[in-house]
Design a protein around this motif. Structure first.
Motif, PDB file in Angstrom:
ATOM      1  N   UNK A 222       0.843  -1.206   0.000  1.00 54.01           N
ATOM      2  CA  UNK A 222       0.000   0.000   0.000  1.00 54.01           C
ATOM      3  C   UNK A 222       0.876   1.252   0.000  1.00 54.01           C
ATOM      4  N   UNK A 223       1.002   1.860  -1.148  1.00 53.93           N
ATOM      5  CA  UNK A 223       1.917   2.984  -1.281  1.00 53.93           C
ATOM      6  C   UNK A 223       1.583   4.130  -0.356  1.00 53.93           C
ATOM      7  N   UNK A 228       2.801   7.336   4.379  1.00 53.33           N
ATOM      8  CA  UNK A 228       2.355   8.016   5.612  1.00 53.33           C
ATOM      9  C   UNK A 228       3.377   7.809   6.723  1.00 53.33           C
ATOM     10  N   UNK A 229       3.859   6.579   6.874  1.00 61.80           N
ATOM     11  CA  UNK A 229       4.882   6.328   7.893  1.00 61.80           C
ATOM     12  C   UNK A 229       6.198   7.022   7.541  1.00 61.80           C
ATOM     13  N   UNK A 234      10.069  11.434   8.594  1.00 63.34           N
ATOM     14  CA  UNK A 234      10.681  12.714   8.211  1.00 63.34           C
ATOM     15  C   UNK A 234      10.412  13.786   9.262  1.00 63.34           C
ATOM     16  N   UNK A 235       9.168  13.807   9.766  1.00 62.18           N
ATOM     17  CA  UNK A 235       8.826  14.806  10.781  1.00 62.18           C
ATOM     18  C   UNK A 235       9.590  14.552  12.080  1.00 62.18           C
ATOM     19  N   UNK A 338     -11.329   5.653   3.886  1.00 61.39           N
ATOM     20  CA  UNK A 338     -12.746   5.652   4.143  1.00 61.39           C
ATOM     21  C   UNK A 338     -13.348   7.052   3.996  1.00 61.39           C
ATOM     22  N   UNK A 339     -14.058   7.249   2.879  1.00 60.71           N
ATOM     23  CA  UNK A 339     -14.737   8.526   2.632  1.00 60.71           C
ATOM     24  C   UNK A 339     -13.753   9.710   2.664  1.00 60.71           C
ATOM     25  N   UNK A 340     -12.499   9.445   2.335  1.00 57.70           N
ATOM     26  CA  UNK A 340     -11.468  10.493   2.328  1.00 57.70           C
ATOM     27  C   UNK A 340     -11.320  11.166   3.704  1.00 57.70           C
ATOM     28  N   UNK A 341     -11.314  10.363   4.731  1.00 55.83           N
ATOM     29  CA  UNK A 341     -11.215  10.921   6.087  1.00 55.83           C
ATOM     30  C   UNK A 341      -9.959  10.479   6.813  1.00 55.83           C
ATOM     31  N   UNK A 342      -9.062   9.814   6.090  1.00 58.23           N
ATOM     32  CA  UNK A 342      -7.862   9.299   6.742  1.00 58.23           C
ATOM     33  C   UNK A 342      -6.657  10.097   6.281  1.00 58.23           C
ATOM     34  N   UNK A 343      -5.945  10.690   7.235  1.00 60.92           N
ATOM     35  CA  UNK A 343      -4.771  11.495   6.889  1.00 60.92           C
ATOM     36  C   UNK A 343      -3.586  10.557   6.678  1.00 60.92           C
ATOM     37  N   UNK A 344      -2.932  10.724   5.525  1.00 53.54           N
ATOM     38  CA  UNK A 344      -1.752   9.895   5.233  1.00 53.54           C
ATOM     39  C   UNK A 344      -0.505  10.785   5.170  1.00 53.54           C
TER      40      UNK A 344
END
Ligand code: FE2
Length: 344
Positions: A222-223, A228-229, A234-235, A338-344
């Protein structure tokens, strides 16, 4: 604190609504339920809708609201799980979770982090044995130092919701805000400048994802999830400089997590110490009771938790948690799932 206690009549109305919704969905993570939740929330008792809408519109400086009076059936919800990853209570506490979701939807849209609690929208806050001494919501022996939620990230929640499932030992949630009038103009000037580095807390670390999540991520390549990780890493190594305060000078918004913050120079450090001392002097302790739902304005109020000794026997303190944003659209470049609610 703004507070509303549900009357017996209002509890009945809430139960009728959540019972009806629970007959249609098996989980609060169901995208159809999430899509319709705000519409269902329009059917909550008017006093609840008015209370949460005014809390949102007026942005009171005390920054926390409490809705109490909902009776939790201690047997029906089951034991406090040993970990958040199993979702064993997806059905046994479904009506309580729906109530909490609908309350939250009157303040904002729920969203999740791909890197936190496997991307679930509704989190469990409970002691996990492997995290006993960690600076995490799932720790216990360490005081969880006060912070604004996900202070390291520009898309952090506007509101953080907590619903208490059980808290037999009365473990205190800490809440507070600085008294800005007591800070010098010089310190205020510095605190408004990007002179601080905030690293992500460990709840976003790969070491805290479940084995199933890790395996799925590695197997299907899953790209988005892997990136996201990568972004969190980086942060961690090169966080961008940010200010501690922003917005109106007289009533500034907060972006605070001193435990994970490095000031870039001595002057910045002294200003942060003064700010932190002011918060320390204003900290309140609240022991949430079963059924209590609090919503914390994450721009105005910091929160934490007192240390406690967990028993790991199914009776420990157990909260549900929701991240809410006032505007999903501002997350547009960063969301998926899910419904574009997950921050990656
Ligand atoms: Fe937190």
């Amino acid at each position: 604190m703004w507070a509303l206690s549900l009357s017996p009549h209002e509890v009945e109305a809430v139960q009728a609504l959540t019972h009806e919704i629970a007959s249609e969905y098996k989980s609060v993570e169901d995208p159809q339920l999430i899509r319709r939740a705000t519409i269902y929330a329009h059917e909550l008792p008017r006093r609840v809708r008015q209370f949460l809408t005014e809390f949102k519109l007026l942005e009171p400086s005390d920054g926390v609201c409490l809705i109490s009076g909902y009776p939790i059936d201690n047997d029906r919800i089951g034991k406090t799980p040993a970990h958040w990853k199993w979702k064993l209570d997806a059905e046994t506490s479904l009506e309580e979770q729906i109530m909490f979701l609908l309350f939250g939807c009157l303040l904002g849209d729920p969203f999740a982090w791909a890197t936190q609690q496997d991307g679930y929208l509704m989190h469990d806050v409970l002691p996990i044995k492997d995290n006993q001494y960690d600076q995490l919501g799932s720790g216990s022996e360490q005081t969880l130092f006060w912070h604004t939620e996900d202070a390291f990230h520009p898309h952090r929640a506007d509101y953080l919701g907590l619903m208490c499932m059980r808290n037999p030992e009365g473990v205190a949630t800490t809440l507070g805000a600085p008294d800005i009038s007591r800070l010098s103009q010089e310190h205020l000037d510095v605190l408004f400048e990007p002179r601080y580095l905030i690293k992500p807390d460990e709840s976003h670390s790969e070491k805290n994802e479940s084995d199933q999540h890790k395996e799925a991520r590695q197997n299907n390549g899953n790209g988005e999830l892997n990136s996201a990780y990568e972004h969190i890493r980086k942060l961690n190594t090169a966080p961008p400089p940010v200010p501690m305060l922003f917005g109106p000078r007289q009533t500034p918004y907060l972006r605070l997590d001193p435990y994970f913050t490095t000031p870039l120079d001595d002057e910045a450090g002294a200003a942060l110490n003064a700010l932190a001392q002011s918060v320390d002097e204003n900290i309140q302790e609240v022991a949430l009771q079963p059924g209590d739902c609090i919503f914390i304005d994450n721009y105005r109020i910091v929160h934490g938790r007192k240390a406690f000794t967990a028993r790991y026997d199914g009776t420990d303190r157990w909260l549900k948690r929701l991240n809410l944003t006032r505007d999903l659209r501002k997350l547009q470049s960063a969301r998926t799932g899910s419904e574009m609610r997950v921050i990656v």
